[in-house]
Structure formats: structure tokens, C-alpha cells
Design a protein around this motif. Structure first.
Motif, PDB file in Angstrom:
ATOM      1  N   LEU A 256     -21.733 123.855  65.786  1.00  0.00           N
ATOM      2  CA  LEU A 256     -21.029 122.696  65.244  1.00  0.00           C
ATOM      3  C   LEU A 256     -20.602 121.748  66.367  1.00  0.00           C
ATOM      4  O   LEU A 256     -20.695 120.522  66.235  1.00  0.00           O
ATOM      5  N   GLY A 257     -20.132 122.297  67.480  1.00  0.00           N
ATOM      6  CA  GLY A 257     -19.742 121.455  68.602  1.00  0.00           C
ATOM      7  C   GLY A 257     -20.931 120.720  69.187  1.00  0.00           C
ATOM      8  O   GLY A 257     -20.846 119.519  69.498  1.00  0.00           O
ATOM      9  N   GLN A 258     -22.053 121.413  69.354  1.00  0.00           N
ATOM     10  CA  GLN A 258     -23.255 120.766  69.888  1.00  0.00           C
ATOM     11  C   GLN A 258     -23.803 119.709  68.933  1.00  0.00           C
ATOM     12  O   GLN A 258     -24.349 118.698  69.366  1.00  0.00           O
ATOM     13  N   LEU A 259     -23.649 119.947  67.633  1.00  0.00           N
ATOM     14  CA  LEU A 259     -24.131 118.974  66.650  1.00  0.00           C
ATOM     15  C   LEU A 259     -23.410 117.636  66.792  1.00  0.00           C
ATOM     16  O   LEU A 259     -24.041 116.573  66.847  1.00  0.00           O
ATOM     17  N   THR A 260     -22.077 117.674  66.859  1.00  0.00           N
ATOM     18  CA  THR A 260     -21.354 116.407  66.966  1.00  0.00           C
ATOM     19  C   THR A 260     -21.552 115.779  68.341  1.00  0.00           C
ATOM     20  O   THR A 260     -21.560 114.545  68.474  1.00  0.00           O
ATOM     21  N   ARG A 261     -21.745 116.596  69.380  1.00  0.00           N
ATOM     22  CA  ARG A 261     -22.006 116.034  70.708  1.00  0.00           C
ATOM     23  C   ARG A 261     -23.374 115.368  70.766  1.00  0.00           C
ATOM     24  O   ARG A 261     -23.537 114.299  71.381  1.00  0.00           O
ATOM     25  N   ALA A 262     -24.384 115.967  70.142  1.00  0.00           N
ATOM     26  CA  ALA A 262     -25.745 115.435  70.214  1.00  0.00           C
ATOM     27  C   ALA A 262     -25.922 114.184  69.363  1.00  0.00           C
ATOM     28  O   ALA A 262     -26.736 113.319  69.691  1.00  0.00           O
ATOM     29  N   THR A 263     -25.173 114.081  68.261  1.00  0.00           N
ATOM     30  CA  THR A 263     -25.409 113.006  67.296  1.00  0.00           C
ATOM     31  C   THR A 263     -24.281 111.997  67.196  1.00  0.00           C
ATOM     32  O   THR A 263     -24.495 110.873  66.745  1.00  0.00           O
ATOM     33  N   GLY A 264     -23.059 112.388  67.554  1.00  0.00           N
ATOM     34  CA  GLY A 264     -21.903 111.517  67.324  1.00  0.00           C
ATOM     35  C   GLY A 264     -21.427 111.535  65.887  1.00  0.00           C
ATOM     36  O   GLY A 264     -20.508 110.790  65.531  1.00  0.00           O
ATOM     37  N   ILE A 265     -22.018 112.388  65.043  1.00  0.00           N
ATOM     38  CA  ILE A 265     -21.589 112.499  63.647  1.00  0.00           C
ATOM     39  C   ILE A 265     -20.260 113.245  63.601  1.00  0.00           C
ATOM     40  O   ILE A 265     -20.152 114.342  64.160  1.00  0.00           O
ATOM     41  N   PRO A 266     -19.236 112.700  62.955  1.00  0.00           N
ATOM     42  CA  PRO A 266     -17.952 113.410  62.884  1.00  0.00           C
ATOM     43  C   PRO A 266     -18.074 114.726  62.115  1.00  0.00           C
ATOM     44  O   PRO A 266     -18.736 114.784  61.073  1.00  0.00           O
ATOM     45  N   VAL A 267     -17.428 115.761  62.635  1.00  0.00           N
ATOM     46  CA  VAL A 267     -17.342 117.063  61.975  1.00  0.00           C
ATOM     47  C   VAL A 267     -15.867 117.348  61.740  1.00  0.00           C
ATOM     48  O   VAL A 267     -15.087 117.429  62.698  1.00  0.00           O
ATOM     49  N   LEU A 268     -15.477 117.476  60.485  1.00  0.00           N
ATOM     50  CA  LEU A 268     -14.090 117.752  60.112  1.00  0.00           C
ATOM     51  C   LEU A 268     -13.965 119.218  59.736  1.00  0.00           C
ATOM     52  O   LEU A 268     -14.577 119.667  58.764  1.00  0.00           O
ATOM     53  N   CYS A 269     -13.201 119.982  60.509  1.00  0.00           N
ATOM     54  CA  CYS A 269     -12.984 121.400  60.238  1.00  0.00           C
ATOM     55  C   CYS A 269     -11.624 121.575  59.564  1.00  0.00           C
ATOM     56  O   CYS A 269     -10.590 121.225  60.146  1.00  0.00           O
ATOM     57  N   MET A 270     -11.621 122.121  58.343  1.00  0.00           N
ATOM     58  CA  MET A 270     -10.399 122.343  57.568  1.00  0.00           C
ATOM     59  C   MET A 270      -9.998 123.807  57.748  1.00  0.00           C
ATOM     60  O   MET A 270     -10.559 124.701  57.111  1.00  0.00           O
ATOM     61  N   ALA A 271      -9.032 124.055  58.636  1.00  0.00           N
ATOM     62  CA  ALA A 271      -8.726 125.425  59.039  1.00  0.00           C
ATOM     63  C   ALA A 271      -7.291 125.812  58.735  1.00  0.00           C
ATOM     64  O   ALA A 271      -6.384 124.973  58.765  1.00  0.00           O
TER      65      ALA A 271
END
Length: 435
Positions: A256-271
Motif C-alpha cells: 500500500l505504501g509503495q502504491l501511493t508512492r509510485a502513483t500519487g493516488i491517495p490511500v486512506l487507511c481507516m484503523a
């Protein structure tokens, strides 16, 4: 030049030269965010008319806290910033996004062989992880639902003229995926959510994965599908102690971290608090997934927010009018510890025994028994969390972790071994060294 008709009156009216960004609603201020969460609850006639005009119909009210309103503001700001960095009509981007989609759906040849998938990266992309932390039964699911309603959930076609003719791209505002602490299971949930969201078939059986290169394959597939759909926001839900802190969860956090770093797509984690403590064990992923962190405690018992939660439940579920009686506000605080979802659950049980202002003028004799029966599965967690907050000792770390989802967000670092420094003096040290 292109021309797009906005499907939401909340969208930016003037073209930005960015066809996907033009579909994203403007960043709401706090008053607008509160109105959008609360809908018909205590709304002015003018606000109601505006909501109806924008949405077509009113949603079920959510009595929001200030932190939920801040989250909506930050999420929309991150989504808009993400699309500024990956403009669909910028040179080469359209072809790159279509190429990434082809990589994700790459099939083996007739001999069953396939080249390893590559991870497409957006030049200059920066991570946009948002971590929302709150304790159990504080409305994470309905918060994610309201964010998806604000941004939209249906895929939208975007047609562009190219030298080769008209090309159709797609914009998917939000994708919601449930967490799993095993990467293969999480990838399966991602594909299961993506297919219906894009009105496609069963991607879980269509896309074959090389299990020997699972982490690289999962990242390439998720990046490819997200870029191919011009995804605005990925929401990862149900992140709790039971799986977020497992040894295998590190690979999920990493992808998940690499995904947002590679694309700039926001990732919202509801924890939950316990779920967030799992991320703290992975420094690289935590840096990428917590660019913005918002922690939300249960409302204070004397706050206007708590009074509003009780009044909403009193009016909508118990048939009352006006504000909730003070005795009801106090009783619900005592029995639910101000957990908003537990207030709704308790009042649904109480509504079976009485309805309307006349019935609720005084405390029914069996009030406590009804609420405790409704909260049977939560009683152990509520009582132990209260003991922990009161400083009761005798708990091992393992026993604390059983109730970690219910702890206040500020307790998160104390759940991670090594982050809490023991400063009490050692009894066996000489007096001159004990300080």
C-alpha cells in the motif's frame, strides 16, 4: 480543447485543463462538510434545498465530529492534488495509463508462460497516505461511506480526441477494500472490489498471479488497475488489531505504501488504535501511509457533539422531539462510554419498549438491563478499557492487546514493544544511581 458536462453541482464549474480534475468536487470548508455529514439533522431550509439540488436525494444523517469533517476536507484536497500531478491529457499519460492497465491484465501465452509484470511509476509522484485512527464503534464505516458519497462511486467515461481518433478513458472516484493481514487475501479482496466497481467481470479468476513473486505481482497489478481507472481514492477499511499486527501484515502495509508512492493516488487507511499500532512497526510504509494522520477520540460527555449524538438518536429512533432528556444523555454516557455507534445500537433496543416524548420523561425501571443486553458482546471490552484508563494494573501486554481496538488513539504508541520507555527506578540499584 475538450468539453465535459459535470455530473455534480459540487464540481468545479470552470475547466482546469484537466478532464479528470474537473470531475472532482471542490474542497469543502468545515461548514459545508458538517452539512454534508449531518444532512437533514438540524439543517436550515436553505441548506436542505442546496443538498437536495446537489444530491437529488438526502442521505441518512451522520452526527459528525470535527475530526470527521477535517478528514473530508483533507481527503478531497489530496484527491485534487493527486490529479494535478497525473493529468490525463499531459503528454504520454493517456498511453501510460492504458499500458499500465494492460500490464495488470496480462495473460500467459499458449505455453502458460508470462513475462514478470513491471510496476508503472508516475514521474514526480509523491506519497499521499492518510491515516484515520479512532477506537472501535466510532463510525469508521459510515465515515468512509459518506466520503464515497461526496466524491461519487460510479465510474465515469471521459472521451478525448487524439490524432488517432476518439479515445475513451474512465474515472473511478473511490474504491473501498476491506483489509486483510495476508497479501494474497488482500489482493483477492482488491480484485473482488475492483471488478464490480468498474462494472467488469470476475477479475479474481481472470488475473493470474505468480505466487513466487507475490509482492511484486500484487503491486504491479494494483498500480496498473488504479492508474487504468484514473482512481481518485483508495479506502482500506476494517483495519484492526487481529490482523494488522501479524507478521504477514508487513507485506500488505508495504504494498500500500509503495502504491501511493509510485502513483500519487491517495490511500486512506481507516484503523482502530490497535490496527494503527501495526503500521508503526514498519517505518517505510508508515511514512508513506501517514502523510496526514487524524486521530479521533470519543466525544467528551459535556460536549455539544455528544449532546447532538444523543438528540439525534432520541428523535430518529425513540420518537422524541427536541433535545434528548438530560437523564438519557447521562445514562448513555455511562453505559456506552460515548461510543457513537453504541448509542444507536442501544436506542434501537430501547425503541422496542417505548416510543415518544411521554414515555421517555423519566428513566424506565429496566433501562440498564435493556442496554446491557443490547451491548452484550461489547461489555468485556468496555469494562476492561475503563479499568485500563483508570490505571488498574495487572494486565500483561497480551491481555492489553485483546482490547487494543477500544483504546483511545493516544495509547497507540504504548502498544508497540520498544516505543514505551520504562523510566521507573530499579530497586536493586544503588541509591545514587536510581535517579
Amino acid at each position: 480543447m475538450y468539453e465535459l458536462k459535470s455530473e455534480s453541482t459540487r464540481a468545479v464549474a470552470v475547466s482546469t485543463g484537466n478532464p479528470v480534475l474537473d470531475r472532482v468536487p471542490a474542497i469543502p470548508n468545515q461548514a459545508m462538510a458538517k452539512e454534508f455529514f449531518r444532512q437533514s439533522f438540524r439543517a436550515t431550509p436553505a441548506a436542505l434545498e442546496m443538498l437536495k439540488a446537489n444530491q437529488g436525494e438526502l442521505y441518512r444523517p451522520i452526527v459528525s465530529m470535527e475530526k470527521q469533517e477535517m478528514l473530508l476536507y483533507d481527503v478531497v484536497a489530496f484527491v485534487r492534488a493527486g490529479f494535478k500531478d497525473r493529468n490525463l491529457i499531459a503528454k504520454g499519460n493517456g498511453e501510460l495509463f492504458r499500458h499500465s492497465l494492460a500490464i495488470a491484465r496480462q495473460a500467459p501465452n499458449v505455453q502458460g508462460h508470462r513475462e514478470p509484470r513491471e510496476v508503472v511509476e508516475i514521474k514526480g509522484a509523491r506519497p499521499r497516505g492518510i491515516l484515520f485512527v479512532t477506537s472501535a464503534r466510532m463510525g469508521r464505516r459510515v465515515t468512509a461511506e459518506r466520503i464515497a458519497q461526496f466524491l461519487g462511486s460510479d465510474p465515469m467515461p471521459i472521451e478525448l480526441m487524439t490524432p488517432g481518433g476518439r479515445v475513451t478513458h474512465w474515472y473511478l472516484p473511490v474504491l473501498r477494500v476491506n483489509w486483510s493481514g495476508r497479501l494474497d487475501d488482500f489482493l483477492g479482496k482488491f480484485l473482488t472490489a475492483y471488478g464490480p466497481a468498474m462494472r467488469q467481470g470476475d477479475l479474481l479468476s481472470e488475473i493470474r498471479v505468480d505466487k513466487g513473486r507475490l509482492e511484486a505481482e500484487a503491486l504491479a497489478i494494483m498500480v496498473g488497475l488504479c492508474l487504468g481507472a484514473n482512481l481518485g481514492l483508495l479506502i482500506v477499511e476494517r483495519i484492526d488489531t487481529s490482523e494488522a499486527g501479524s507478521d504477514s501484515a508487513g507485506k500488505v502495509w508495504s504494498v500500500l505504501g509503495q502504491l501511493t508512492r509510485a502513483t500519487g493516488i491517495p490511500v486512506l487507511c481507516m484503523a482502530t488504535t490497535g490496527g494503527a499500532s501495526g503500521l508503526m512497526r514498519h517505518p517505510s510504509a508508515s511514512g508513506e501511509l501517514s502523510v496526514k494522520t487524524i486521530s479521533m477520540r470519543p466525544p467528551a460527555s459535556d460536549s455539544a457533539e455528544w449532546a447532538d449524538v444523543c438528540s439525534y438518536a432520541y428523535q430518529e429512533i425513540l420518537g422524541g422531539t427536541g433535545k434528548a432528556p438530560s437523564w438519557l444523555v447521562n445514562k448513555l454516557e455511562e453505559l456506552t462510554q460515548c461510543r457513537t455507534a453504541l448509542v444507536i445500537k442501544s436506542c434501537l433496543a430501547l425503541a422496542q419498549y417505548g416510543y415518544g416524548d411521554a414515555f421517555w420523561t423519566a428513566v424506565p425501571a429496566d433501562f440498564d438491563e435493556i442496554v446491557k443486553a443490547a451491548l452484550y458482546t461489547e461489555q468485556a471490552s468496555l469494562s476492561n478499557v475503563k479499568r485500563l484508563e483508570n490505571g488498574i494494573r495487572g494486565y500483561t501486554r497480551a491481555s492489553v492487546m485483546r482490547f487494543a481496538d477500544w483504546l483511545a488513539p493516544g495509547e497507540g504508541p504504548n502498544l508497540v514493544l520498544g516505543l514505551q520507555i520504562q523510566t521507573s527506578p530499579r530497586a536493586n540499584l544503588p541509591p545514587e544511581l536510581r535517579d
